[in-house]
Write a protein that holds these residues in place. Structure first.
Motif, PDB file in Angstrom:
ATOM      1  N   LEU A  27       0.782  -1.235   0.000  1.00 42.30           N
ATOM      2  CA  LEU A  27       0.000   0.000   0.000  1.00 42.30           C
ATOM      3  C   LEU A  27       0.819   1.293   0.000  1.00 42.30           C
ATOM      4  O   LEU A  27       0.521   2.200  -0.788  1.00 42.30           O
ATOM      5  N   PRO A  28       1.856   1.425   0.854  1.00 40.72           N
ATOM      6  CA  PRO A  28       2.581   2.716   0.872  1.00 40.72           C
ATOM      7  C   PRO A  28       3.162   3.073  -0.494  1.00 40.72           C
ATOM      8  O   PRO A  28       3.088   4.234  -0.905  1.00 40.72           O
ATOM      9  N   ALA A  29       3.707   2.082  -1.208  1.00 43.19           N
ATOM     10  CA  ALA A  29       4.302   2.368  -2.522  1.00 43.19           C
ATOM     11  C   ALA A  29       3.234   2.798  -3.513  1.00 43.19           C
ATOM     12  O   ALA A  29       3.535   3.408  -4.538  1.00 43.19           O
ATOM     13  N   LEU A  30       1.992   2.478  -3.242  1.00 48.60           N
ATOM     14  CA  LEU A  30       0.899   2.814  -4.159  1.00 48.60           C
ATOM     15  C   LEU A  30       0.156   4.067  -3.718  1.00 48.60           C
ATOM     16  O   LEU A  30      -0.894   4.413  -4.263  1.00 48.60           O
ATOM     17  N   GLY A  31       0.699   4.740  -2.700  1.00 49.88           N
ATOM     18  CA  GLY A  31       0.130   6.018  -2.311  1.00 49.88           C
ATOM     19  C   GLY A  31      -0.887   5.964  -1.191  1.00 49.88           C
ATOM     20  O   GLY A  31      -1.518   6.971  -0.883  1.00 49.88           O
ATOM     21  N   PHE A  32      -1.056   4.803  -0.563  1.00 49.81           N
ATOM     22  CA  PHE A  32      -2.014   4.704   0.541  1.00 49.81           C
ATOM     23  C   PHE A  32      -1.248   4.525   1.845  1.00 49.81           C
ATOM     24  O   PHE A  32      -0.669   3.475   2.101  1.00 49.81           O
ATOM     25  N   SER A  33      -1.248   5.567   2.648  1.00 46.03           N
ATOM     26  CA  SER A  33      -0.584   5.465   3.950  1.00 46.03           C
ATOM     27  C   SER A  33      -1.644   5.339   5.036  1.00 46.03           C
ATOM     28  O   SER A  33      -2.823   5.599   4.815  1.00 46.03           O
ATOM     29  N   GLY A  34      -1.202   4.937   6.221  1.00 52.08           N
ATOM     30  CA  GLY A  34      -2.116   4.870   7.362  1.00 52.08           C
ATOM     31  C   GLY A  34      -3.118   3.749   7.291  1.00 52.08           C
ATOM     32  O   GLY A  34      -4.196   3.836   7.883  1.00 52.08           O
ATOM     33  N   VAL A  35      -2.785   2.685   6.575  1.00 55.55           N
ATOM     34  CA  VAL A  35      -3.684   1.518   6.535  1.00 55.55           C
ATOM     35  C   VAL A  35      -2.964   0.344   7.191  1.00 55.55           C
ATOM     36  O   VAL A  35      -1.842   0.001   6.805  1.00 55.55           O
ATOM     37  N   HIS A  36      -3.596  -0.230   8.223  1.00 53.66           N
ATOM     38  CA  HIS A  36      -2.939  -1.279   8.992  1.00 53.66           C
ATOM     39  C   HIS A  36      -3.863  -2.480   9.186  1.00 53.66           C
ATOM     40  O   HIS A  36      -5.073  -2.388   8.985  1.00 53.66           O
ATOM     41  N   ASP A  37      -3.249  -3.558   9.629  1.00 50.56           N
ATOM     42  CA  ASP A  37      -4.003  -4.750  10.022  1.00 50.56           C
ATOM     43  C   ASP A  37      -4.943  -5.216   8.910  1.00 50.56           C
ATOM     44  O   ASP A  37      -6.110  -5.533   9.166  1.00 50.56           O
TER      45      ASP A  37
END
Lengths: 86, 86
Positions: A27-37
């Motif tokens: 996700l971070p490499a695709l522009g989505f931060s702050g997503v967990h679990d």
């Protein structure tokens, strides 16, 4: 009467979830931060003929535990969706 | 704030669902009658950091459409679960 029932099958707490972990890592490499679990699961939707909501849910729960899930590693829960006009 | 979001991915109307069809065909022999229109789907559960419920759902919807589903054959919908204390 027909009841629309949704069965959710999820991995039990503590069971490794490589699909969810892979999604979360990407996700971070695709522009989505702050997503967990992130946890991956399955769902099954069906129409069940039964006399009451309770009977439909009972049939769905039994079916989910026997056929749609592996009780060793998965939890299965049945819930009602909206009633289908049929 | 952390929001617990569930993304449901289901096949679009009219797309063949061999998994659901196979389950439905097997049910009568296993003692479950009166179950129709079985559809298989996927679900993803995640915690999303966001300023509001709306922002969390918007992020989940965008993520679901870009990464978790194939929009040609699948619908993706995001909904809120209960807030996780973290």
């Amino acid at each position: 009467m027909n009841y629309f029932v949704i069965v959710d099958v999820t991995l039990r707490e503590g069971i490794a979830d490589p699909e969810g972990a892979t999604i979360e890592r990407a996700l971070p490499a695709l522009g989505f931060s702050g997503v967990h679990d992130v946890k991956a699961g399955k769902s099954f939707r069906m129409n069940i003929e039964a006399d009451s909501q309770g009977a439909a849910l009972e049939k769905a729960t039994s079916l989910a535990e026997r056929l749609l899930s592996n009780p060793v590693i998965e939890d299965a829960r049945a819930r009602l969706g909206e009633v289908h006009a049929q």
